[in-house]
Design an enzyme around this catalytic site. Structure first.
Site, PDB file in Angstrom:
ATOM      1  N   ARG A  35       0.823  -1.212   0.000  1.00 27.49           N
ATOM      2  CA  ARG A  35       0.000   0.000   0.000  1.00 27.49           C
ATOM      3  C   ARG A  35       0.852   1.255   0.000  1.00 27.49           C
ATOM      4  O   ARG A  35       1.737   1.411   0.833  1.00 27.49           O
ATOM      5  CB  ARG A  35      -0.916   0.003   1.220  1.00 27.49           C
ATOM      6  CG  ARG A  35      -1.843  -1.192   1.201  1.00 27.49           C
ATOM      7  CD  ARG A  35      -2.964  -1.088   2.163  1.00 27.49           C
ATOM      8  NE  ARG A  35      -3.767  -2.308   2.099  1.00 27.49           N
ATOM      9  CZ  ARG A  35      -4.783  -2.578   2.897  1.00 27.49           C
ATOM     10  NH1 ARG A  35      -5.129  -1.708   3.843  1.00 27.49           N
ATOM     11  NH2 ARG A  35      -5.449  -3.701   2.768  1.00 27.49           N
ATOM     12  N   ARG A  82       1.901   0.652  10.450  1.00 26.23           N
ATOM     13  CA  ARG A  82       1.479   1.079   9.113  1.00 26.23           C
ATOM     14  C   ARG A  82       2.662   0.983   8.167  1.00 26.23           C
ATOM     15  O   ARG A  82       3.574   1.797   8.196  1.00 26.23           O
ATOM     16  CB  ARG A  82       0.949   2.518   9.180  1.00 26.23           C
ATOM     17  CG  ARG A  82       0.065   2.940   8.020  1.00 26.23           C
ATOM     18  CD  ARG A  82      -0.527   4.324   8.245  1.00 26.23           C
ATOM     19  NE  ARG A  82      -1.435   4.349   9.391  1.00 26.23           N
ATOM     20  CZ  ARG A  82      -2.714   3.975   9.348  1.00 26.23           C
ATOM     21  NH1 ARG A  82      -3.248   3.566   8.217  1.00 26.23           N
ATOM     22  NH2 ARG A  82      -3.462   4.004  10.438  1.00 26.23           N
ATOM     23  N   GLU A 121      -6.961  -1.304  15.304  1.00 24.29           N
ATOM     24  CA  GLU A 121      -7.509  -2.191  14.278  1.00 24.29           C
ATOM     25  C   GLU A 121      -6.542  -3.313  13.900  1.00 24.29           C
ATOM     26  O   GLU A 121      -5.367  -3.069  13.625  1.00 24.29           O
ATOM     27  CB  GLU A 121      -7.846  -1.371  13.028  1.00 24.29           C
ATOM     28  CG  GLU A 121      -8.374  -2.221  11.892  1.00 24.29           C
ATOM     29  CD  GLU A 121      -8.533  -1.430  10.598  1.00 24.29           C
ATOM     30  OE1 GLU A 121      -8.563  -0.181  10.663  1.00 24.29           O
ATOM     31  OE2 GLU A 121      -8.622  -2.058   9.540  1.00 24.29           O
ATOM     32  N   SER A 180     -10.624  -6.154   9.553  1.00 23.41           N
ATOM     33  CA  SER A 180     -11.783  -5.435   9.081  1.00 23.41           C
ATOM     34  C   SER A 180     -12.596  -6.413   8.248  1.00 23.41           C
ATOM     35  O   SER A 180     -12.074  -6.976   7.291  1.00 23.41           O
ATOM     36  CB  SER A 180     -11.311  -4.250   8.238  1.00 23.41           C
ATOM     37  OG  SER A 180     -12.378  -3.380   7.980  1.00 23.41           O
ATOM     38  N   ARG A 224       0.423  -6.913  12.527  1.00 25.81           N
ATOM     39  CA  ARG A 224      -0.230  -6.304  13.687  1.00 25.81           C
ATOM     40  C   ARG A 224      -0.462  -7.345  14.781  1.00 25.81           C
ATOM     41  O   ARG A 224      -0.468  -7.007  15.971  1.00 25.81           O
ATOM     42  CB  ARG A 224      -1.548  -5.645  13.269  1.00 25.81           C
ATOM     43  CG  ARG A 224      -1.294  -4.399  12.415  1.00 25.81           C
ATOM     44  CD  ARG A 224      -2.551  -3.630  12.092  1.00 25.81           C
ATOM     45  NE  ARG A 224      -2.216  -2.447  11.295  1.00 25.81           N
ATOM     46  CZ  ARG A 224      -3.098  -1.557  10.867  1.00 25.81           C
ATOM     47  NH1 ARG A 224      -4.393  -1.711  11.159  1.00 25.81           N
ATOM     48  NH2 ARG A 224      -2.713  -0.514  10.155  1.00 25.81           N
TER      49      ARG A 224
END
Length: 430
Positions: A265, A280, A352, A355, A394
């Site tokens: 990303r 991130r 988070e 999702s 994560r």
RNA sequence: GGAGAGAUGGCUGAGCGGCCGAAAGCGACGGUCUUGAAAACCGUUGACCAUUCACGUGGUCCGUGGGUUCGAAUCCCACUCUCUCCGCCA
């Protein structure tokens, strides 16, 4: 994409629903104007084409009988320019309609909390108790380098900011987590393991809704010749597009696919957020869950899929909470989303880690994912769902922060030990 | 990378430039027969768009994009993909 019958709606309800997703009224109004123009134009041009087809057939018959059709040929030739002009305008209108449609978000399900942002998300449940520490718990960006298992500096040296090198037990634990998650989903949850390509065509990115709107977030490979390719931002892209353009049998549903892939990303909008640590990254690992479900059972499937992602956290004994995202916080293609947020002692907050979304027929319409009802009848769009099960990096963060000891060592969660060669503890010495 | 062959409906597979949206077979679905099933026989069976209260009618689609023609699945050009052979290779 949304059904055109919905976008035409006279009641204004679609407009309200789109506004709750952050879309202004202008594009929908523009769409409705163009749609009316298109339909009027279609009637006109199709009538001309009908006449042309009739005349051509007549010419064929005359010629077959050895007659002279030059008068008829001249007449058809004359109408040609008119048809072409109308047709090219229609093609233009159709393109504009399509461009607008591609940028409309999915409509939220009625159970989704309405509101513009994160603050409007609804807490569904909390599972597990955050651990009481008798010392000051450290953040993973301190723990990882101290243990010698995460190296942010060398990651930056090789590839720039937001890239990390894993060493030794860190790399081993990441690999163990991947296998642990895949085994759980294939063995206990009935998913078929898939190893897809990590590079996909523009069509696939369109199908799941990453394009055209969010092209800046993707890593694009510009080849000298040929079409653009993209590094996948999530395995959702190859998995959901696996059956694009196909008509499945109803008896095949639901299809359940799981895959481990790295995810890439560019996240143009994320500067300044989570700059420290592993949270991130431009490249991270994820085990993804995707279902292609029957439209009448997709919301049950969302509960099921979310539960399957939660199972990973439960087995690893990590405290977490489940949030129902608000209309303003949900992703582009989702009709309903649950976020799983894991407790991070180093940050003293839930963050988070997964999702899970039901995209209803939004992606199916773009990717042309259909099924034939048992007993025949018209092909219908499937509903597509996806969820992280889980974000692996994560999860490693959560383990480091939740399982840290006063001496700086890390206890390996019991469920993970068989996957980590029996490793029980990462010693403080590294 | 080089040479050749091909791409047609859920699948297999025909298709002289003019009733071809497309033969035939398989599959699926409905029916007859049967206590039930199978077999056999009969029938139905592509997608999308527009229009109509509706029956229906019209338009588009034979890998993709262009072109020739009054008219293209059929002719021409480009591209993509698949298969076979050669070369290279983890």
């Amino acid at each position: 994409m949304l059904a055109r019958t919905l976008l035409r709606d006279e009641t204004g309800r679609t407009g309200q629903l789109l506004q709750s997703r952050g879309l202004e009224a202008g594009p929908l109004e523009a769409w409705q104007r163009l749609d009316a123009e298109r339909r009027a134009g279609l009637v006109e041009v199709e009538d001309l084409k009908r006449k042309r087809n009739e005349a051509s057939r007549e010419i064929g018959l005359i010629k077959r009988d050895g007659g002279d059709a030059s008068a008829q040929i001249a007449a058809v030739s004359q109408s040609k320019a008119q048809v072409e002009a109308l047709q090219s305008r229609l093609t233009e209108v159709e393109t504009e309609l399509r461009d607008l449609e591609l940028d409309f978000p999915n409509l939220a399900h009625e159970t989704v909390p309405v509101g513009p942002g994160e603050a409007d998300n609804r807490l569904e449940r909390q599972v597990g108790e955050p651990r009481e520490f008798d010392f000051e718990p450290q953040a993973h960006w301190d723990l990882g380098p101290a243990l010698g298992i995460l190296d942010f500096e060398r990651g930056a040296k090789l590839s720039g900011a937001r890239f990390t090198v894993y060493f030794g037990a860190g790399a081993r634990l990441e690999r163990a987590l991947i296998n642990f998650m895949l085994d759980l989903h294939t063995t206990d949850h009935g998913y078929t393991e898939v190893l897809p390509p990590f590079i996909v065509k523009r069509d696939a990115m369109m199908g799941t809704g990453q394009l055209p709107k969010f092209e800046d977030d993707a890593f694009k490979i510009d080849r000298v010749e040929g079409e653009d390719l993209f590094l996948i931002p999530t395995a959702e892209v190859p998995l959901t597009n696996l059956h694009s353009g196909e008509i499945l049998d109803e008896s095949q549903l639901p299809l359940r696919y799981t895959a481990y892939t790295p995810c890439f990303r560019a996240e143009a909008g994320s500067y300044g957020k989570d700059v420290r640590g592993l949270f991130r990254q431009h490249q991270f690992n994820k085990v993804e869950l995707v279902q292609l479900a029957h439209p009448e059972r997709s919301f049950e499937a969302l509960e099921e899929l979310t539960g399957q992602a939660e199972k990973v956290l439960q087995l690893l004994e990590l405290p977490y909470q489940v949030m129902a995202l608000s209309t303003g916080d949900m992703g582009f293609g989702a009709a309903k989303t649950y976020d799983l947020e894991v407790w991070l002692p180093g940050q003293q907050r839930y963050r988070e880690i997964s999702s899970c979304s039901n995209c209803t027929d939004f992606q199916a319409r773009r990717a042309n994912l259909r099924f034939r009802p048992t007993g025949g009848g018209k092909a219908r769009l499937v509903h597509s769902l996806n969820g992280s099960g889980l974000a692996v990096g994560r999860t490693l963060i959560a383990i480091l922060e939740n399982y840290q000891q006063a001496d700086g060592s890390i206890v390996v969660p019991e469920a993970l030990r068989p996957y980590a060669g029996g490793l029980e503890r990462i010693p403080a010495s590294g």
